[in-house]
Enzyme design. Structure first.
Site, PDB file in Angstrom:
ATOM      1  CG  ASP A 158      61.891 115.534 -22.520  1.00 12.82           C
ATOM      2  OD1 ASP A 158      60.678 115.356 -22.293  1.00 12.82           O
ATOM      3  OD2 ASP A 158      62.348 116.586 -22.987  1.00 12.82           O
TER       4      ASP A 158
ATOM      5  CG  HIS B 251      48.468  95.792  -3.859  1.00 12.52           C
ATOM      6  ND1 HIS B 251      49.619  95.094  -4.141  1.00 12.52           N
ATOM      7  CD2 HIS B 251      48.391  95.846  -2.504  1.00 12.52           C
ATOM      8  CE1 HIS B 251      50.211  94.744  -3.011  1.00 12.52           C
ATOM      9  NE2 HIS B 251      49.492  95.195  -2.006  1.00 12.52           N
TER      10      HIS B 251
ATOM     11  CG  ASP C   2      46.577 100.506   2.643  1.00 10.64           C
ATOM     12  OD1 ASP C   2      47.409 101.308   3.105  1.00 10.64           O
ATOM     13  OD2 ASP C   2      46.794  99.284   2.544  1.00 10.64           O
TER      14      ASP C   2
ATOM     15  CG  ASP D 239      51.158 101.004   5.361  1.00  9.57           C
ATOM     16  OD1 ASP D 239      50.016 101.202   4.905  1.00  9.57           O
ATOM     17  OD2 ASP D 239      51.822  99.980   5.106  1.00  9.57           O
TER      18      ASP D 239
ATOM     19  CG  HIS E   8      46.838  90.408   3.391  1.00  8.41           C
ATOM     20  ND1 HIS E   8      47.063  90.880   4.671  1.00  8.41           N
ATOM     21  CD2 HIS E   8      45.590  90.849   3.061  1.00  8.41           C
ATOM     22  CE1 HIS E   8      46.021  91.575   5.091  1.00  8.41           C
ATOM     23  NE2 HIS E   8      45.106  91.569   4.130  1.00  8.41           N
TER      24      HIS E   8
ATOM     25  CG  HIS F 205      54.606  95.712   5.880  1.00  7.79           C
ATOM     26  ND1 HIS F 205      55.067  97.003   6.080  1.00  7.79           N
ATOM     27  CD2 HIS F 205      53.334  95.853   5.408  1.00  7.79           C
ATOM     28  CE1 HIS F 205      54.121  97.870   5.731  1.00  7.79           C
ATOM     29  NE2 HIS F 205      53.059  97.203   5.326  1.00  7.79           N
TER      30      HIS F 205
ATOM     31  CG  HIS G 149      56.046  96.439   2.019  1.00  9.00           C
ATOM     32  ND1 HIS G 149      55.514  95.364   1.366  1.00  9.00           N
ATOM     33  CD2 HIS G 149      54.978  97.168   2.437  1.00  9.00           C
ATOM     34  CE1 HIS G 149      54.189  95.434   1.365  1.00  9.00           C
ATOM     35  NE2 HIS G 149      53.847  96.531   2.015  1.00  9.00           N
TER      36      HIS G 149
ATOM     37  CD  GLU H  69      49.106  95.616   6.357  1.00 12.10           C
ATOM     38  OE1 GLU H  69      48.305  95.879   5.435  1.00 12.10           O
ATOM     39  OE2 GLU H  69      50.303  95.934   6.343  1.00 12.10           O
TER      40      GLU H  69
ATOM     41  CE1 TYR I 175      41.062  93.111   2.111  1.00 13.84           C
ATOM     42  CE2 TYR I 175      41.986  91.033   2.877  1.00 13.84           C
ATOM     43  CZ  TYR I 175      42.007  92.415   2.861  1.00 13.84           C
ATOM     44  OH  TYR I 175      42.949  93.083   3.587  1.00 13.84           O
TER      45      TYR I 175
ATOM     46  NE  ARG J 248      44.831  96.588   3.877  1.00 15.53           N
ATOM     47  CZ  ARG J 248      44.334  96.569   2.632  1.00 15.53           C
ATOM     48  NH1 ARG J 248      43.646  95.527   2.195  1.00 15.53           N
ATOM     49  NH2 ARG J 248      44.522  97.588   1.818  1.00 15.53           N
TER      50      ARG J 248
ATOM     51  CD  GLU K 292      48.570  99.075   7.028  1.00 17.68           C
ATOM     52  OE1 GLU K 292      49.771  98.814   6.820  1.00 17.68           O
ATOM     53  OE2 GLU K 292      47.780  99.491   6.147  1.00 17.68           O
TER      54      GLU K 292
END
Length: 441
Positions: free
Chosen positions: A38, A243, A260, A272, A351, A355, A362, A385, A389, A413, A415
């Site tokens: 709950d 991710h 990130d 971001d 990628h 965005h 996003h 970004e 990799y 990366r 960004e």
């Protein structure tokens, strides 16, 4: 914290209704979502609903009714004041607050929606409602529409179409007004400060979770709601998982740390940012080569952010810089044009380069208009970004060199959040350093 300004949302509703024509829009709020047993997840308002109303409670519905007379065009159905419930779950504005604070023309308890909806929709030429997203409200909308169609022979009035409000609403949301840009700057500043704090504190032997805790503590201490998304704090080879959010591993001497992370401020605008730096303060030769390449790709891509440009051109600019650099390093072989056309780089860069950014990380808005990419306009905000990799998770394309072990486990990366301005662009996240020298300071 920013003061609530009902005039901002009133202007958005006015613009939205101008484009609705004679359609009636039904825009539901978000509902609470069960986490386990709950216990519920912290509430997060539906972005479309918040954009139009500023109302930040669950289980509400807004009606935008341009076909109705002045004084009847903005109707809110909300949870009523209930002291017994508020003891358990907190303050509610109720119908009086919907009128006095949020500027509704009319307000009703939510349990009257089924009874009153048909009457409010009568006379509209169409009903604007997003199918498939709001299971509690959708049957009521369809039933009200069905009753109109059933009565058409006698009344001569019915909405003959069910249309999506999102094409209109998301075009409006894509172009940020001055208030939104100010809030995005706040989110980006807090996010950038947290990245600077993280780099300053990071040492070999710490755990990813310690760095995450410091970042997210700074978000909350600075007045933000918290993380805008699951923070990625990825040391070494973990950075090659796009991710990665476990954030539990120890940070090794000689590895890079990719972070990130961005915050969400009180009214949901987001930062971001990604930065990558050596855990021990010094790049290895391979890390330096790849970092320099990603930074060059990002800087060249940011230069493409201007009115009349496109997000596709931003991506293509970064991609070409990366591919040409990977050929120079021997990680790819062949003509860059052919490599890009065949996608032979995708085991190293899988990628897109960015965005839209706004109320959603996003954010909404079209990237293409049919066969052509959408042009950037003043007020658009996007991330830039690029990354690399280097791992053996994906198969090396036929004809491309196997990856030498000295490169493996390097994930990078970089960004930034960039607003399109009349003059070109503004990097909203400039406080977060990214030069080679800064990453080793």
């Amino acid at each position: 914290m920013t003061a609530f300004d009902p005039g901002i949302h009133a202007l958005r509703r006015e613009r939205f209704m101008e484009q609705l024509g004679a359609a009636a829009a039904v825009i539901p709020a978000a509902a609470l979502t069960t986490h386990h047993a709950d216990c519920e997840w912290p509430f997060r308002q539906d972005s479309d609903f918040f954009y139009l109303t500023g109302f930040d409670e669950p289980d509400a519905v807004a009606l935008l009714l341009p076909h109705r007379p002045e004084g009847e065009r903005f109707v809110l159905f909300v949870q009523p004041k209930d002291p017994a419930a508020e003891v358990w779950t907190g303050f509610r504005w109720g119908t009086e607050g919907a009128l006095e604070r949020y500027g509704a023309d009319l307000a009703h308890p939510l349990d009257q929606l089924q009874e009153k909806l048909s009457g409010y929709l009568n006379g509209a030429e169409a009903i604007a409602f997003r199918i498939g997203r709001h299971p509690a409200v959708e049957p009521l909308v369809l039933a009200a529409w069905g009753r109109q169609l059933d009565m058409y022979a006698r009344s001569g009035e019915a909405a003959f179409g069910l249309v999506a409000p999102t094409p209109i609403l998301h075009r409006l949301r894509l172009r940020k007004d001055p208030h939104e840009l100010a809030r995005l700057r706040d989110a980006c500043r807090i996010s950038a400060e947290a990245h600077e704090l993280a780099r300053e504190m990071t040492r070999p032997g710490m755990r990813e979770s310690e760095v995450q805790a410091a970042i997210e503590s700074h978000f909350r201490a600075s007045g933000a709601r918290g993380p805008a998304y699951g923070s990625i704090v990825a040391g070494g080879d973990n950075a090659c998982v796009l991710h990665y959010t476990a954030n539990t591993a120890p940070l090794q001497d000689g590895d890079l740390l990719l972070i990130d992370a961005g915050c969400s401020v009180e009214d949901y605008y987001n930062g971001d940012i990604t930065r990558t730096f050596p855990v021990n303060g010094r790049f290895s030769a391979e890390q330096r080569e790849l970092y320099s390449l990603v930074l060059a790709a990002q800087e060249s891509a940011i230069e493409m952010v201007r009115p009349g440009g496109t997000a596709e051109n931003v991506h293509n600019t970064a991609l070409r810089t990366l591919v040409e650099g990977l050929v120079d390093l021997g990680l790819l072989v062949g003509d860059p044009d052919g490599l890009i056309e065949r996608g032979d780089y995708r085991h190293l860069y899988m990628h897109r380069t960015g965005h839209w950014l706004g109320l959603d990380v996003h954010d909404v808005g079209a990237y293409r208009l049919g066969e052509r990419p959408a042009e950037l306009e003043t007020g658009f905000v996007l991330t830039v970004e690029p990354g690399l990799y280097i791992s053996d998770r994906l198969a090396v394309p036929e004809g491309q060199p196997e990856i030498d072990d000295r490169w493996k486990g390097i994930g990078i990366r970089i960004e930034d959040d960039v607003a399109v301005t009349d003059q070109g662009h503004e990097v909203l996240t400039h406080i977060a350093q990214k030069s080679l020298a800064a990453m080793e300071s």
